[in-house]
Write a protein that holds these residues in place. Structure first.
Motif, PDB file in Angstrom:
ATOM      1  N   SER A 184      25.438  28.077  32.688  1.00  0.00           N
ATOM      2  CA  SER A 184      26.970  28.177  32.432  1.00  0.00           C
ATOM      3  C   SER A 184      26.620  28.025  31.122  1.00  0.00           C
ATOM      4  CB  SER A 184      27.962  27.811  33.547  1.00  0.00           C
ATOM      5  OG  SER A 184      27.978  26.488  33.189  1.00  0.00           O
ATOM      6  N   LYS A 222      35.857  33.454  35.759  1.00  0.00           N
ATOM      7  CA  LYS A 222      34.764  33.169  34.491  1.00  0.00           C
ATOM      8  C   LYS A 222      33.455  33.769  35.517  1.00  0.00           C
ATOM      9  CE  LYS A 222      35.519  29.461  32.067  1.00  0.00           C
ATOM     10  NZ  LYS A 222      35.455  28.853  31.484  1.00  0.00           N
ATOM     11  N   TYR A 223      33.026  33.003  36.055  1.00  0.00           N
ATOM     12  CA  TYR A 223      31.848  32.760  37.040  1.00  0.00           C
ATOM     13  C   TYR A 223      31.182  33.494  37.516  1.00  0.00           C
ATOM     14  CZ  TYR A 223      32.422  28.513  33.918  1.00  0.00           C
ATOM     15  OH  TYR A 223      32.261  27.433  32.777  1.00  0.00           O
ATOM     16  N   LEU A 252      29.591  17.446  39.087  1.00  0.00           N
ATOM     17  CA  LEU A 252      30.942  18.710  38.576  1.00  0.00           C
ATOM     18  C   LEU A 252      31.600  18.454  38.243  1.00  0.00           C
ATOM     19  CD1 LEU A 252      30.090  21.818  39.008  1.00  0.00           C
ATOM     20  CD2 LEU A 252      30.933  21.299  40.783  1.00  0.00           C
ATOM     21  N   GLY A 308      38.048  21.197  32.535  1.00  0.00           N
ATOM     22  CA  GLY A 308      39.049  21.970  33.654  1.00  0.00           C
ATOM     23  C   GLY A 308      38.772  21.504  35.048  1.00  0.00           C
ATOM     24  N   LEU A 309      37.572  20.571  35.842  1.00  0.00           N
ATOM     25  CA  LEU A 309      37.562  20.743  37.329  1.00  0.00           C
ATOM     26  C   LEU A 309      37.766  18.885  37.066  1.00  0.00           C
ATOM     27  CD1 LEU A 309      34.661  22.114  37.967  1.00  0.00           C
ATOM     28  CD2 LEU A 309      36.686  22.673  39.372  1.00  0.00           C
ATOM     29  N   PHE A 327      31.028  18.214  31.865  1.00  0.00           N
ATOM     30  CA  PHE A 327      30.616  18.586  32.308  1.00  0.00           C
ATOM     31  C   PHE A 327      29.805  19.737  32.847  1.00  0.00           C
ATOM     32  CE2 PHE A 327      27.633  19.385  35.194  1.00  0.00           C
ATOM     33  CZ  PHE A 327      26.349  19.184  35.064  1.00  0.00           C
ATOM     34  N   ARG A 328      29.208  20.530  31.909  1.00  0.00           N
ATOM     35  CA  ARG A 328      28.565  21.825  32.545  1.00  0.00           C
ATOM     36  C   ARG A 328      27.487  22.207  32.896  1.00  0.00           C
ATOM     37  NH1 ARG A 328      30.188  26.225  28.681  1.00  0.00           N
ATOM     38  NH2 ARG A 328      31.096  26.774  30.075  1.00  0.00           N
ATOM     39  N   ALA A 329      27.374  23.423  34.455  1.00  0.00           N
ATOM     40  CA  ALA A 329      26.097  23.621  34.262  1.00  0.00           C
ATOM     41  C   ALA A 329      24.832  24.348  33.849  1.00  0.00           C
ATOM     42  CB  ALA A 329      26.236  24.248  36.094  1.00  0.00           C
ATOM     43  N   ASP A 383      34.169  32.590  45.862  1.00  0.00           N
ATOM     44  CA  ASP A 383      33.774  33.799  44.602  1.00  0.00           C
ATOM     45  C   ASP A 383      32.458  34.268  45.159  1.00  0.00           C
ATOM     46  OD1 ASP A 383      32.075  32.300  43.167  1.00  0.00           O
ATOM     47  OD2 ASP A 383      33.735  30.959  42.155  1.00  0.00           O
ATOM     48  N   ASN A 393      38.386  29.567  36.792  1.00  0.00           N
ATOM     49  CA  ASN A 393      36.534  29.602  37.202  1.00  0.00           C
ATOM     50  C   ASN A 393      36.034  30.523  38.200  1.00  0.00           C
ATOM     51  OD1 ASN A 393      36.840  27.275  35.339  1.00  0.00           O
ATOM     52  ND2 ASN A 393      36.754  25.774  37.625  1.00  0.00           N
ATOM     53  N   ILE A 445      26.494  27.257  41.528  1.00  0.00           N
ATOM     54  CA  ILE A 445      26.258  25.621  40.726  1.00  0.00           C
ATOM     55  C   ILE A 445      24.607  25.039  41.331  1.00  0.00           C
ATOM     56  CG2 ILE A 445      27.093  23.547  39.980  1.00  0.00           C
ATOM     57  CD1 ILE A 445      29.092  25.689  41.514  1.00  0.00           C
ATOM     58  N   GLY A 504      33.353  27.254  27.651  1.00  0.00           N
ATOM     59  CA  GLY A 504      33.786  26.501  28.531  1.00  0.00           C
ATOM     60  C   GLY A 504      34.062  25.533  28.313  1.00  0.00           C
ATOM     61  N   THR A 505      34.816  24.397  28.400  1.00  0.00           N
ATOM     62  CA  THR A 505      34.714  22.950  27.921  1.00  0.00           C
ATOM     63  C   THR A 505      34.014  21.595  28.729  1.00  0.00           C
ATOM     64  OG1 THR A 505      37.222  22.759  28.633  1.00  0.00           O
ATOM     65  CG2 THR A 505      36.736  23.365  26.548  1.00  0.00           C
ATOM     66  N   GLY A 506      34.178  22.157  29.782  1.00  0.00           N
ATOM     67  CA  GLY A 506      33.910  21.005  31.044  1.00  0.00           C
ATOM     68  C   GLY A 506      35.031  19.651  31.398  1.00  0.00           C
TER      69      GLY A 506
HETATM   70  P1  ADP Z   1      34.089  24.712  31.799  1.00  0.00           P
HETATM   71  O1  ADP Z   1      34.135  26.076  33.020  1.00  0.00           O
HETATM   72  O2  ADP Z   1      35.681  24.870  31.340  1.00  0.00           O
HETATM   73  O3  ADP Z   1      33.107  24.717  31.666  1.00  0.00           O
HETATM   74  P2  ADP Z   1      34.845  23.341  34.661  1.00  0.00           P
HETATM   75  O4  ADP Z   1      35.493  21.667  34.124  1.00  0.00           O
HETATM   76  O5  ADP Z   1      36.203  23.848  34.868  1.00  0.00           O
HETATM   77  O6  ADP Z   1      34.837  23.761  32.697  1.00  0.00           O
HETATM   78  O7  ADP Z   1      33.822  23.440  35.061  1.00  0.00           O
HETATM   79  C1  ADP Z   1      32.927  22.879  35.006  1.00  0.00           C
HETATM   80  C2  ADP Z   1      31.265  23.217  34.607  1.00  0.00           C
HETATM   81  O8  ADP Z   1      31.113  23.653  36.168  1.00  0.00           O
HETATM   82  C3  ADP Z   1      31.218  24.782  34.525  1.00  0.00           C
HETATM   83  O9  ADP Z   1      31.231  23.993  33.138  1.00  0.00           O
HETATM   84  C4  ADP Z   1      30.321  25.873  35.400  1.00  0.00           C
HETATM   85  O10 ADP Z   1      29.142  25.448  35.284  1.00  0.00           O
HETATM   86  C5  ADP Z   1      30.586  25.139  36.691  1.00  0.00           C
HETATM   87  N1  ADP Z   1      31.410  25.765  37.605  1.00  0.00           N
HETATM   88  C6  ADP Z   1      32.785  25.601  37.649  1.00  0.00           C
HETATM   89  N2  ADP Z   1      33.192  26.448  38.913  1.00  0.00           N
HETATM   90  C7  ADP Z   1      32.431  27.436  38.908  1.00  0.00           C
HETATM   91  C8  ADP Z   1      31.723  28.395  39.528  1.00  0.00           C
HETATM   92  N3  ADP Z   1      33.326  29.179  40.346  1.00  0.00           N
HETATM   93  N4  ADP Z   1      31.352  28.944  39.695  1.00  0.00           N
HETATM   94  C9  ADP Z   1      30.243  28.501  39.259  1.00  0.00           C
HETATM   95  N5  ADP Z   1      30.513  27.290  38.465  1.00  0.00           N
HETATM   96  C10 ADP Z   1      31.034  26.964  38.476  1.00  0.00           C
END
Ligand code: ADP
Length: 253
Positions: free
Chosen positions: A211, A165-166, A201, A220-221, A206-208, A188, A162, A193, A216-218
């Motif tokens: 982003s 990616k972000y 989160l 991972g977290l 869920f995706r912010a 990072d 993440n 967010i 992304g799939t939402g």
């Molecule tokens: P994904 O990255 O596949 O969308 P995640 O579940 O890993 O799914 O993360 C959920 C959301 O949290 C992301 O879509 C992003 O909006 C936000 N996010 C997670 N990690 C970060 C990060 N390091 N910096 C900014 N936003 C983040």
């Protein structure tokens, strides 16, 4: 004729059986919901990578001379990274399905954290962007934990991926050995967010809002949170939109 005791026993048994049946039913409902939401997410998220793969593959056929070799390599690179992306989406879904079905078992082993993080940082640096170093910071030389190495690896991989990616600059991985806990942070200086999104989160899918232009799939977290629950560990984060994010996991010794 049944005695009162017998009747009571029977009622208790029935209530228990009903509770178990309800539990199984709600687990099944949750899994069905995961599946149908995954299908609608995947039918959207798969479209771009699949069309990139298709166009790169057809272009490769046109680059046949030595002068066009760099173009060919570029398109082969694109195919590889898009296939990797699609594979990781499928793997996330399969992990979550296994976790939600209660089929994931913790397998504890001794893990030396400094070497573990060092190797993982090097490995993930190969998929980081140009100029995006992953630096391990710690004063420890040896820190042995009893944990599930595969789960912890997946948790740290998700957090560092993440961060890659972000953001587009240096990522710091910090290990701090405290009295009763060991803390691992991934820091990072990326897009951060938005405050309103922070409370959701760890929700599935869920995706912010800032982003959506990034794949992304939402999931991972959500996986991170569930693995940490299994490991009886915790996570906290601090983030500011436009400044960056710090995710810290707290492992009990
Ligand atoms: P994904 O990255 O596949 O969308 P995640 O579940 O890993 O799914 O993360 C959920 C959301 O949290 C992301 O879509 C992003 O909006 C936000 N996010 C997670 N990690 C970060 C990060 N390091 N910096 C900014 N936003 C983040």
């Amino acid at each position: 004729k049944k005695t009162n005791e017998h009747l009571e026993e029977e009622v208790k048994e029935r209530i228990k059986a009903e509770k178990e049946a309800n539990k199984a039913l709600s687990k099944e409902k949750e899994l069905n919901e995961l599946k149908s939401r995954f299908v609608s997410m995947a039918s959207h998220e798969f479209r771009t990578p699949l069309s990139t793969i298709l166009s790169s593959a057809s272009l490769i056929g046109k680059y046949t001379t030595t002068e066009t070799q760099p173009n060919r390599d570029k398109h082969i690179g694109r195919i590889k990274s898009n296939v990797t992306e699609l594979t990781s989406i499928l793997n996330e879904f399969l992990s979550l399905e296994k976790i939600d079905a209660g089929k994931m078992r913790v397998e504890l082993a001794q893990l030396e954290m400094v070497a573990f993080l060092d190797e993982l940082s090097d490995e993930l640096a190969t998929v980081a962007k140009d100029g995006q170093d992953i630096v391990l910071e710690t004063i420890e030389t040896n820190c042995i934990m009893n944990t599930d190495p595969l789960m912890l690896r997946q948790v740290m991989t998700n957090l560092i991926s993440n961060a890659i990616k972000y953001s587009s600059s240096q990522i710091r991985v910090v290990l701090t050995d405290l009295d009763k806990t060991v803390e691992l942070s991934v820091i990072d200086q990326g897009i951060g967010i938005p405050e309103n999104d922070q409370k959701h989160l760890f929700d599935k899918f869920f995706r912010a809002h800032n982003s959506h232009h990034i794949q992304g799939t939402g999931l991972g977290l959500n996986i991170v949170r569930k693995y940490l629950d299994l490991l009886e560990a915790d996570i906290r984060f601090e983030s500011e939109e436009g400044t960056g994010s710090t995710f810290t996991i707290i492992l009990n010794k």
